[in-house]
Design a protein around this motif. Structure first.
Motif, PDB file in Angstrom:
ATOM      1  N   MET A   1       0.845  -1.199   0.000  1.00 30.16           N
ATOM      2  CA  MET A   1       0.000   0.000   0.000  1.00 30.16           C
ATOM      3  C   MET A   1       0.876   1.244   0.000  1.00 30.16           C
ATOM      4  O   MET A   1       1.752   1.393   0.862  1.00 30.16           O
ATOM      5  N   ARG A   2       0.658   2.138  -0.960  1.00 25.96           N
ATOM      6  CA  ARG A   2       1.419   3.388  -1.007  1.00 25.96           C
ATOM      7  C   ARG A   2       0.642   4.468  -0.237  1.00 25.96           C
ATOM      8  O   ARG A   2      -0.564   4.639  -0.431  1.00 25.96           O
ATOM      9  N   ILE A   3       1.366   5.175   0.607  1.00 28.20           N
ATOM     10  CA  ILE A   3       0.768   6.205   1.457  1.00 28.20           C
ATOM     11  C   ILE A   3       1.432   7.545   1.165  1.00 28.20           C
ATOM     12  O   ILE A   3       2.655   7.630   1.026  1.00 28.20           O
ATOM     13  N   ALA A   4       0.617   8.597   1.080  1.00 30.59           N
ATOM     14  CA  ALA A   4       1.126   9.970   0.989  1.00 30.59           C
ATOM     15  C   ALA A   4       0.814  10.678   2.301  1.00 30.59           C
ATOM     16  O   ALA A   4      -0.264  10.492   2.882  1.00 30.59           O
ATOM     17  N   LEU A   5       1.774  11.467   2.773  1.00 31.35           N
ATOM     18  CA  LEU A   5       1.602  12.234   4.006  1.00 31.35           C
ATOM     19  C   LEU A   5       1.837  13.714   3.737  1.00 31.35           C
ATOM     20  O   LEU A   5       2.694  14.085   2.929  1.00 31.35           O
ATOM     21  N   GLY A   6       1.112  14.566   4.452  1.00 31.71           N
ATOM     22  CA  GLY A   6       1.381  15.999   4.466  1.00 31.71           C
ATOM     23  C   GLY A   6       2.067  16.342   5.774  1.00 31.71           C
ATOM     24  O   GLY A   6       1.546  16.030   6.855  1.00 31.71           O
ATOM     25  N   ILE A   7       3.237  16.972   5.704  1.00 27.03           N
ATOM     26  CA  ILE A   7       4.068  17.227   6.882  1.00 27.03           C
ATOM     27  C   ILE A   7       4.268  18.728   7.070  1.00 27.03           C
ATOM     28  O   ILE A   7       4.516  19.456   6.102  1.00 27.03           O
ATOM     29  N   THR A   8       4.184  19.199   8.308  1.00 29.98           N
ATOM     30  CA  THR A   8       4.582  20.562   8.638  1.00 29.98           C
ATOM     31  C   THR A   8       5.738  20.493   9.629  1.00 29.98           C
ATOM     32  O   THR A   8       5.818  19.572  10.442  1.00 29.98           O
ATOM     33  N   TYR A   9       6.621  21.495   9.547  1.00 25.79           N
ATOM     34  CA  TYR A   9       7.756  21.515  10.485  1.00 25.79           C
ATOM     35  C   TYR A   9       8.363  22.906  10.603  1.00 25.79           C
ATOM     36  O   TYR A   9       8.325  23.707   9.681  1.00 25.79           O
ATOM     37  N   ASN A  10       8.888  23.150  11.785  1.00 23.23           N
ATOM     38  CA  ASN A  10       9.708  24.329  12.043  1.00 23.23           C
ATOM     39  C   ASN A  10      11.149  23.887  11.823  1.00 23.23           C
ATOM     40  O   ASN A  10      11.658  23.025  12.542  1.00 23.23           O
ATOM     41  N   GLY A  11      11.815  24.490  10.843  1.00 23.58           N
ATOM     42  CA  GLY A  11      13.135  24.000  10.450  1.00 23.58           C
ATOM     43  C   GLY A  11      14.305  24.506  11.260  1.00 23.58           C
ATOM     44  O   GLY A  11      15.455  24.153  10.970  1.00 23.58           O
ATOM     45  N   GLN A  12      14.071  25.317  12.302  1.00 19.60           N
ATOM     46  CA  GLN A  12      15.169  25.959  13.027  1.00 19.60           C
ATOM     47  C   GLN A  12      16.177  24.974  13.610  1.00 19.60           C
ATOM     48  O   GLN A  12      17.377  25.245  13.604  1.00 19.60           O
ATOM     49  N   ALA A  13      15.691  23.858  14.120  1.00 16.87           N
ATOM     50  CA  ALA A  13      16.564  22.938  14.848  1.00 16.87           C
ATOM     51  C   ALA A  13      17.220  21.886  13.965  1.00 16.87           C
ATOM     52  O   ALA A  13      18.013  21.080  14.458  1.00 16.87           O
ATOM     53  N   TYR A  14      16.942  21.912  12.647  1.00 20.89           N
ATOM     54  CA  TYR A  14      17.345  20.804  11.794  1.00 20.89           C
ATOM     55  C   TYR A  14      18.282  21.213  10.666  1.00 20.89           C
ATOM     56  O   TYR A  14      18.292  22.365  10.226  1.00 20.89           O
ATOM     57  N   GLN A  15      19.035  20.228  10.184  1.00 19.83           N
ATOM     58  CA  GLN A  15      19.986  20.453   9.086  1.00 19.83           C
ATOM     59  C   GLN A  15      19.298  20.249   7.734  1.00 19.83           C
ATOM     60  O   GLN A  15      19.861  19.616   6.847  1.00 19.83           O
ATOM     61  N   GLY A  16      18.114  20.799   7.604  1.00 26.45           N
ATOM     62  CA  GLY A  16      17.388  20.669   6.356  1.00 26.45           C
ATOM     63  C   GLY A  16      16.528  19.427   6.327  1.00 26.45           C
ATOM     64  O   GLY A  16      16.322  18.745   7.327  1.00 26.45           O
ATOM     65  N   TRP A  17      15.997  19.131   5.134  1.00 29.64           N
ATOM     66  CA  TRP A  17      15.136  17.963   4.972  1.00 29.64           C
ATOM     67  C   TRP A  17      15.935  16.692   4.808  1.00 29.64           C
ATOM     68  O   TRP A  17      15.699  15.702   5.484  1.00 29.64           O
ATOM     69  N   GLN A  18      16.869  16.671   3.885  1.00 33.93           N
ATOM     70  CA  GLN A  18      17.493  15.427   3.426  1.00 33.93           C
ATOM     71  C   GLN A  18      18.331  14.755   4.508  1.00 33.93           C
ATOM     72  O   GLN A  18      19.075  15.409   5.236  1.00 33.93           O
ATOM     73  N   SER A  19      18.216  13.448   4.575  1.00 34.00           N
ATOM     74  CA  SER A  19      18.921  12.642   5.566  1.00 34.00           C
ATOM     75  C   SER A  19      20.422  12.918   5.572  1.00 34.00           C
ATOM     76  O   SER A  19      21.049  13.060   4.519  1.00 34.00           O
TER      77      SER A  19
END
Length: 272
Positions: A1-19
């Motif tokens: 089963m393929r699932i799509a998610l909608g995500i919200t985030y405050n990016g201040q604490a993170y090194q961007g999206w990509q792993s």
């Protein structure tokens, strides 16, 4: 089963999206939470990567689920294991043909900017900042040179991995809140600006580099026609310095209606 998610985030604490090896990215935290909830390793593909410090109001990801759960369970169960500044807003079952990146018809970004003689405090990390007044008409004239399909090499970061610098900008809109003369000092009224960008796709740092040029033009250092010179040069050296990531928000991708996915989250009301 393929699932799509909608995500919200405050990016201040993170090194961007990509792993990253540090594990401190939005993707790392999301995949860790999904894997804990599903009790099985999961990897995701997103609609658009964001840089360190950049926020997301409607990031869309998809993944192939190894277990069956209701859509509501994917939301609530995953959020149980996420940091408080990242949240799944919705989940939808989608056909295997759906791809969060490839199926997007366009992408949207917004930039929130504080014009004030005093730096932001409550809004720290959530807005960019200028302490000189900006000219709305000059900036509106400047963005006209960017609309349509162009080679945006002048606005491209050196480490950009995009195969082509040619992108299409469909719209750029600029708005301003009421100016507060009572909050001014040295003749500089305080207000908030909002810049909205919609395009086929965006290069690494493209929005922030455009913002740097718009601020230079808005402050009167360069004329609106200078934007055309920068675009034509196809050289990063001709443009203004890269602007702060603090006020940049990924407003998300847009998809054809037949996929049945939401186009906005409740956080859009806060950003407005």
């Amino acid at each position: 089963m393929r699932i799509a998610l909608g995500i919200t985030y405050n990016g201040q604490a993170y090194q961007g999206w990509q792993s990253q090896p540090s594990g401190n990215t939005v993707q790392d935290h999301l995949e860790a939470a999904l894997s804990r909830f599903a009790a099985s390793p999961l990897s995701t593909i997103c609609a658009g990567r964001t840089d360190a410090g950049v926020h997301g109001l409607m990031q869309v990801v998809h993944f192939d689920a190894p277990v069956e759960r209701t859509e509501a369970s994917w939301v609530r169960g995953t959020n149980t294991f996420l940091p408080k500044d990242i949240a799944v807003q919705w989940a939808r079952s989608v056909p295997d043909a759906f791809h969060s990146r490839a199926c997007a018809t366009s992408r949207r970004y917004g930039y929130a900017l504080l014009q004030s003689p005093v730096r932001p405090s409550v809004e720290h990390g959530r807005v960019g900042w200028v302490f000189q007044p900006l000219d709305l008409q000059a900036m509106e004239r400047a963005v006209q040179y960017l609309l349509g399909e162009h080679d945006f090499s002048s606005f491209r970061a050196a480490g950009c991995q995009a195969k082509s610098p040619v992108k299409t900008l469909y719209a750029i809109n600029i708005g301003r809140s009421a100016q507060r003369a009572s909050a001014s000092r040295d003749g500089v009224p305080s207000c908030y600006w909002r810049f909205d960008f919609q395009g086929s796709a965006f290069l690494h740092h493209m929005i922030r580099n455009i913002m740097g040029c718009l601020v230079v033009i808005g402050q009167g250092t360069k004329p609106p026609e200078w934007m055309q010179e920068v675009l034509d040069a196809r050289s990063r050296e001709t443009a203004a310095p890269t602007f702060s990531p603090d006020g940049l928000y990924f407003l998300g991708p847009q998809y054809d209606a037949h996929w049945g996915l939401p186009s906005e989250a409740i956080s859009f009301d806060w950003f407005a």
